[in-house]
Write a protein that holds these residues in place. Sequence first.
Motif, PDB file in Angstrom:
ATOM      1  N   GLY A 133       0.670  -1.433  -0.140  1.00 38.38           N
ATOM      2  CA  GLY A 133       0.098  -0.136   0.143  1.00 38.38           C
ATOM      3  C   GLY A 133       0.817   1.192  -0.021  1.00 38.38           C
ATOM      4  N   LEU A 134       2.027   1.224  -0.635  1.00 36.24           N
ATOM      5  CA  LEU A 134       2.748   2.304  -0.537  1.00 36.24           C
ATOM      6  C   LEU A 134       3.367   2.779  -1.984  1.00 36.24           C
ATOM      7  CD1 LEU A 134       5.188   1.178   2.219  1.00 36.24           C
ATOM      8  CD2 LEU A 134       3.717   3.128   2.187  1.00 36.24           C
ATOM      9  N   LEU A 135       2.571   2.533  -3.025  1.00 34.58           N
ATOM     10  CA  LEU A 135       3.157   2.684  -4.326  1.00 34.58           C
ATOM     11  C   LEU A 135       3.082   4.241  -4.534  1.00 34.58           C
ATOM     12  CD1 LEU A 135       4.242   1.695  -7.015  1.00 34.58           C
ATOM     13  CD2 LEU A 135       1.785   1.211  -7.809  1.00 34.58           C
ATOM     14  N   ASP A 136       2.013   4.862  -4.000  1.00 34.41           N
ATOM     15  CA  ASP A 136       1.640   6.397  -4.377  1.00 34.41           C
ATOM     16  C   ASP A 136       3.044   7.103  -3.577  1.00 34.41           C
ATOM     17  OD1 ASP A 136       0.764   5.680  -1.855  1.00 34.41           O
ATOM     18  OD2 ASP A 136      -0.468   7.329  -1.682  1.00 34.41           O
ATOM     19  N   LYS A 137       3.735   6.678  -2.569  1.00 31.64           N
ATOM     20  CA  LYS A 137       4.838   7.158  -2.021  1.00 31.64           C
ATOM     21  C   LYS A 137       6.126   7.083  -2.694  1.00 31.64           C
ATOM     22  CE  LYS A 137       1.841   8.318   1.351  1.00 31.64           C
ATOM     23  NZ  LYS A 137       1.055   9.639   1.233  1.00 31.64           N
ATOM     24  N   LYS A 138       6.162   6.342  -3.897  1.00 31.75           N
ATOM     25  CA  LYS A 138       7.514   6.184  -4.456  1.00 31.75           C
ATOM     26  C   LYS A 138       8.372   7.200  -4.605  1.00 31.75           C
ATOM     27  CE  LYS A 138       6.346   5.599  -9.412  1.00 31.75           C
ATOM     28  NZ  LYS A 138       6.360   4.767 -10.498  1.00 31.75           N
ATOM     29  N   ASP A 139       8.034   8.372  -4.860  1.00 31.12           N
ATOM     30  CA  ASP A 139       8.722   9.540  -5.331  1.00 31.12           C
ATOM     31  C   ASP A 139       8.874  10.426  -4.371  1.00 31.12           C
ATOM     32  OD1 ASP A 139       9.272   8.529  -7.799  1.00 31.12           O
ATOM     33  OD2 ASP A 139       7.486   9.409  -8.427  1.00 31.12           O
ATOM     34  N   GLU A 140       8.153  10.149  -2.841  1.00 30.31           N
ATOM     35  CA  GLU A 140       8.474  10.811  -1.806  1.00 30.31           C
ATOM     36  C   GLU A 140       9.840  10.622  -1.154  1.00 30.31           C
ATOM     37  OE1 GLU A 140       6.530  13.366  -0.959  1.00 30.31           O
ATOM     38  OE2 GLU A 140       4.398  12.567  -1.333  1.00 30.31           O
ATOM     39  N   TYR A 141      10.260  11.648  -0.420  1.00 27.98           N
ATOM     40  CA  TYR A 141      11.298  11.608   0.587  1.00 27.98           C
ATOM     41  C   TYR A 141      11.098  11.215   2.010  1.00 27.98           C
ATOM     42  CZ  TYR A 141      14.574  13.607  -3.184  1.00 27.98           C
ATOM     43  OH  TYR A 141      15.045  13.725  -4.303  1.00 27.98           O
ATOM     44  N   PRO A 142      11.859  10.389   2.603  1.00 31.00           N
ATOM     45  CA  PRO A 142      11.518   9.818   3.979  1.00 31.00           C
ATOM     46  C   PRO A 142      10.738  10.829   5.083  1.00 31.00           C
ATOM     47  CG  PRO A 142      13.394   8.851   3.426  1.00 31.00           C
ATOM     48  CD  PRO A 142      13.334   9.840   2.346  1.00 31.00           C
ATOM     49  N   ASP A 143      11.269  12.097   4.929  1.00 27.09           N
ATOM     50  CA  ASP A 143      10.528  13.059   5.868  1.00 27.09           C
ATOM     51  C   ASP A 143       9.347  13.323   5.545  1.00 27.09           C
ATOM     52  OD1 ASP A 143      11.113  14.647   3.944  1.00 27.09           O
ATOM     53  OD2 ASP A 143      12.387  15.983   4.832  1.00 27.09           O
ATOM     54  N   ARG A 144       8.941  12.992   4.616  1.00 22.95           N
ATOM     55  CA  ARG A 144       7.265  13.370   4.083  1.00 22.95           C
ATOM     56  C   ARG A 144       6.476  12.263   4.566  1.00 22.95           C
ATOM     57  NH1 ARG A 144       6.834  16.811  -0.154  1.00 22.95           N
ATOM     58  NH2 ARG A 144       4.554  16.747   0.333  1.00 22.95           N
TER      59      ARG A 144
END
Length: 253
Positions: A133-144
Motif C-alpha cells: 500500500g505504498l506505491l503512491d509514495k515511491k517518489d517521496e522523501y522519508p521526511d514526508r
Amino acid sequence: MSGVVNGEVLRLEKVHKSFGKLEVLKGIDLSVADHEVICLIGASGSGKSTMLKCVNLLEPVNSGRIVVEGEEITAPGVDVNRIRRHIGIVFQAFNLFPHMTVMRNITLAPTEVLGHSKKRAQSEAEELLRRFGLLDKKDEYPDRLSGGQQQRVAIVRALAMNPDIMLFDEVTSALDPELVAEVLNVIRGLAETGMTMVIATHEMGFARDIANRICFLDAGRILEEGPPEQIFSSPREERTQRFLQRIIEAGRL
C-alpha cells in the motif's frame, strides 16, 4: 548458501557475546525451521537485540556457532556481505537514507549489491510497494512519510534483497500507538507467505497470534520456549510467570 538442511534454516549453538565485562548472551541455543516464525520476548536488556545482530553478523560472537542454511557463518574468513544478502534485518529506527526517495532507498542495494538492472530493481520495488500500500509514495522523501510508512518502507527495502530469513528488532517501539497496527499487519502478511522470521517484540498479543514458537529471554539465556498457548497460559518458569504478570497488569496482553 547451500539451502535448507533437514528442514532447518538457522541454528545457534552455545552463542556467547560480551561487551567488555558485560556478558549479554550466555550460551544461546536455538533452532529455526524453514517457514517458522519465532518471537523473542523478555525485558529490555535480556539480549534479544544483540542475538539478532549476531545472526546478521552486525556483532561478532565471542564463542559458539551460528549456522544458516547449512553454512557456519561464524567460521573464520566468511564473506560477511554475502551472508547478509540472505538475512534481512529491520530495526526500530527506520534507517532510511533521508536524501533519497523511497524508490531509490529500495533499489540501491539490489542494483549495487545484487547487480540487478535499474529496470528490474524498479519493477520489483514497485510490486513490493503496491503489495504494502505504498506505491503512491515511491517518489517521496522519508521526511514526508509518517513513522508507520517509513517503517513499512524499511521492511520493503529489506525484502527487495529477496532474503531467506527476516529479522525484526522491536520494529514498532518507536511508533505512535495508532501506527503500530499497520506495521504489524505487514509482518502478518509475510508470515502468511511462509517467510522464515525471528521477531523481537514487546507486542505480546501480536506474538501470541503470529508465532509458531515463543522464546522467553532472561539475562542472556533462553529461559523457556514453547508454543504461544503454553508460554502465555501456563509458563513453567517462575521468572516467565512474573514477566507475563507484569505485562498483564500493564494491560498489554
